[in-house]
Design an enzyme around this catalytic site. Structure first.
Site, PDB file in Angstrom:
ATOM      1  N   LYS A   1       1.171  -1.122  -0.031  1.00 20.81           N
ATOM      2  CA  LYS A   1      -0.016  -0.057  -0.161  1.00 20.81           C
ATOM      3  C   LYS A   1       1.015   1.118   0.075  1.00 20.81           C
ATOM      4  CE  LYS A   1      -3.179   2.392   3.180  1.00 20.81           C
ATOM      5  NZ  LYS A   1      -4.174   2.607   4.140  1.00 20.81           N
TER       6      LYS A   1
ATOM      7  N   ASP B   1      -2.795  10.030   3.474  1.00 20.25           N
ATOM      8  CA  ASP B   1      -4.069   9.904   3.754  1.00 20.25           C
ATOM      9  C   ASP B   1      -4.853  10.745   4.439  1.00 20.25           C
ATOM     10  OD1 ASP B   1      -6.683   8.466   3.814  1.00 20.25           O
ATOM     11  OD2 ASP B   1      -6.047   6.914   5.100  1.00 20.25           O
TER      12      ASP B   1
ATOM     13  N   LYS C   1     -10.658  12.704   7.830  1.00 22.30           N
ATOM     14  CA  LYS C   1      -9.849  12.418   9.071  1.00 22.30           C
ATOM     15  C   LYS C   1     -10.141  13.693   9.781  1.00 22.30           C
ATOM     16  CE  LYS C   1      -6.742   8.695   7.777  1.00 22.30           C
ATOM     17  NZ  LYS C   1      -7.480   7.721   8.403  1.00 22.30           N
TER      18      LYS C   1
ATOM     19  N   ASP D   1       1.598   6.502   5.522  1.00 25.19           N
ATOM     20  CA  ASP D   1       0.603   5.387   4.962  1.00 25.19           C
ATOM     21  C   ASP D   1       1.066   5.034   3.696  1.00 25.19           C
ATOM     22  OD1 ASP D   1      -1.873   4.362   5.648  1.00 25.19           O
ATOM     23  OD2 ASP D   1      -2.924   5.635   4.402  1.00 25.19           O
TER      24      ASP D   1
ATOM     25  N   GLU E   1      -9.263   3.364   1.888  1.00 32.53           N
ATOM     26  CA  GLU E   1      -8.803   3.470   0.514  1.00 32.53           C
ATOM     27  C   GLU E   1      -7.697   2.496   0.623  1.00 32.53           C
ATOM     28  OE1 GLU E   1      -7.653   5.151   3.106  1.00 32.53           O
ATOM     29  OE2 GLU E   1      -5.501   5.046   2.747  1.00 32.53           O
TER      30      GLU E   1
ATOM     31  N   ARG F   1      -7.315  -0.703   1.202  1.00 31.50           N
ATOM     32  CA  ARG F   1      -7.937  -1.795   0.581  1.00 31.50           C
ATOM     33  C   ARG F   1      -8.533  -1.972  -1.041  1.00 31.50           C
ATOM     34  NH1 ARG F   1     -12.554  -2.261   5.288  1.00 31.50           N
ATOM     35  NH2 ARG F   1     -10.768  -0.944   6.188  1.00 31.50           N
TER      36      ARG F   1
END
Ligand code: BES
Ligand code: MN
Ligand code: ZN
Length: 501
Positions: free
Chosen positions: A269, A274, A281, A292, A353, A355
């Site tokens: 990933k 993010d 968030k 991330d 996001e 996944r």
């Protein structure tokens, strides 16, 4: 850091600092609380023993793991200093502690401006294993993330000598391999450490490409056009919201001597930042989301180590790199996306996001011929709720694959814990409008995220590593700085090598 093996007696070695391990013959966990420690040096060398004798007999030491004491001008030794580092109870002392002790010694000495040290390999651990652990641990300890501080001292240990007896060339081989792995782990930590304005998907791809050129790997970097052409609807749904172009990084290690199969697919990933997207968030702590992309950086570093160690097995490394941003182009909750595999996904929360990008990364790896899959991702806050900061979460759809990974994981000395993937959890990601939803509600969030990924790994043996709680060291330890940890790289490299044995 330059590493040498010395087959001399410790007393004869001229060095800035000689390091010896102290062990407690009493295990405090077994005895009553006030049982006095019974401390012994983990070396048979009589000169070192007599140099440390008074301190050990003083009653001032607790024998607790990582306790350090520095003696100047130790009597009878050519070394300028003798550093004693406690390894805890003898009974529990293994390579796992030794790695961290080496890191502790490096950090204790380099902060004093010392640039070289000689570590006495402790008796009780086989030589090659000890050398491997000391070099890895020393390299981990040698890393500091304070790149942009004007007062950065850049204190480092430049020369590590390991004093041991035995077959010199076997010990040197162990040291060289450990150096490759430790350097690769620090290479990963360097990537993860950069903030998102200095580590965009494009920059991450450039760094991967440069590394691949240096070590002789094939590397392909694709942009938005190719992502759309491949029909990576899940990856693109995240990338569409950002002004920074995404990057699909594909690295290939194809040794001529390896058989056609297996082909290992390592998928990371690579969310370089993010924000959560439209499901944004909270501001508090959002700055941490620069890490991330740790899973992706781990795969880049692992490919580096693999290219240099040259195991006889084929490996493909894939990183799905993009930002997750809110914007006028961003996807919205309720949107339905079609993944590369053809599965339809209802987006419930744009903050789930990771996944999405991995769904297409895993499918693409299979399409490129991967017969076994491993992914690494800072995937869920829920894994931190489940396991805290000490253990990464491991998921597997295949027990044999898990056993193999577990063994590699233990050898690498990284803490991970298996979590379940039962069909019962699948109901939580069932959608009314599409095949699946991208979130599974409040409970078992790390598991439902893994269940989502399993829909794309399908029948291919697959391991998923959720490193959200372990990729960043929240508080500095004696053996490692606060900041990126480089978790999972060593386990991945051991795992890959296990296919070539
Ligand atoms: N990148 C985060 C997960 C994360 C959390 C990484 C903490 C590192 C530290 C991930 O993309 C995310 O936002 N996950 C959500 C999923 C939820 C919306 C289902 C989470 O865990 O809250
Ligand atoms: Mn997110
Ligand atoms: Zn994320």
């Amino acid at each position: 850091m330059k590493t040498t093996i010395a087959l001399t007696t410790p007393a004869q070695l001229e060095t800035e600092a000689l390091v010896a391990v102290v062990l407690n013959q009493v295990d405090p966990a077994e005895k009553s609380k006030d049982a006095k420690p019974h401390l012994k040096l983990a070396t048979d060398d009589s000169s070192v023993q007599s140099a440390g004798a008074d301190l050990l007999a003083s009653g001032e030491l607790t024998g607790k793991l990582f306790e350090t004491n520095l003696l100047h001008n130790p009597a009878g030794l050519k070394a300028k200093r003798l550093l004693l580092v406690s390894g805890g109870p003898t009974k529990k002392f293994s390579c796992y502690e030794l790695r961290r002790i080496a890191g502790t010694a490096v950090r204790a000495l380099k902060s004093r401006g010392i640039r070289s040290l000689a570590f006495i390999a402790p008796a009780g651990i086989p030589g090659e294993q000890a050398v491997h652990a000391i070099v890895e641990g020393a390299l981990v300890g040698n890393f500091d993330p304070d790149y942009y501080r004007s007062d950065r001292k850049d204190q480092k240990i430049d020369e590590l000598t390991i004093i041991d007896s035995g077959n010199k060339s076997a010990l040197e081989k162990a040291a060289n391999e450990a150096q490759i792995i430790g350097d690769s782990q620090n290479f990963t930590r360097d990537l993860v450490n950069e903030p998102s304005n200095r580590m965009t998907p494009t920059i991450l791809a450039e760094r991967a490409k440069k590394m691949c050129q240096e070590v002789g790997l094939k590397c392909e970097v694709y942009g938005a056009d190719k992502i759309k052409e491949l029909k990576m609807g899940a990856f693109w749904s995240v990338a569409q919201g950002s002004d920074e172009p995404p990057a699909l990084i594909v690295m290939k290690y194809e040794p001529a001597v390896a058989s056609e199969k297996p082909v290992l697919g390592l998928v990371g990933k690579g969310i370089t930042f993010d924000t959560g997207g439209i499901s944004i968030k909270p501001a508090d702590g959002m700055e941490k989301m620069k890490y991330d992309m740790a899973g992706g950086a781990t795969m880049v570093g692992a490919m580096r180590a693999i290219a240099l160690l040259k195991p006889k097995v084929r490996v493909i490394g894939i990183v799905c790199a993009t930002e997750n941003m809110p914007s006028g182009h961003a996807q919205k909750p309720g949107d339905v996306q079609i993944a590369m595999s053809g599965k339809s996904i209802e987006i419930i929360n744009t903050d789930a996001e990771g996944r999405l990008v991995l769904a297409d990364g895993l499918h693409y790896a299979k399409q490129l011929g991967a017969t076994h899959l491993v992914d690494a991702a800072t995937l869920t806050g829920a894994v931190v709720v489940a396991l805290g900061y000490a253990n990464a979460g491991v998921f597997a759809n295949d027990d044999a694959m898990y056993q193999r990974f577990h063994k590699a994981n233990e050898e690498a000395g990284e803490k991970m814990w298996r979590l379940p993937l039962d069909d019962e959890y699948k109901e939580q990601i069932r959608s009314t409008i599409a095949d699946i939803m991208n979130t599974g509600g409040r409970w078992g969030g790390a598991i439902t995220a893994a269940m989502f990924l399993q829909e794309f790994a399908e029948e291919t043996p697959w391991i998923h590593l959720d490193i959200a709680g372990t990729a960043w060291v929240e508080e500095q330890k004696p053996w490692i700085a606060k900041g990126p940890s480089g978790i999972a790289l060593r386990s991945l490299v051991e795992f890959v090598r296990s296919f070539a044995k």
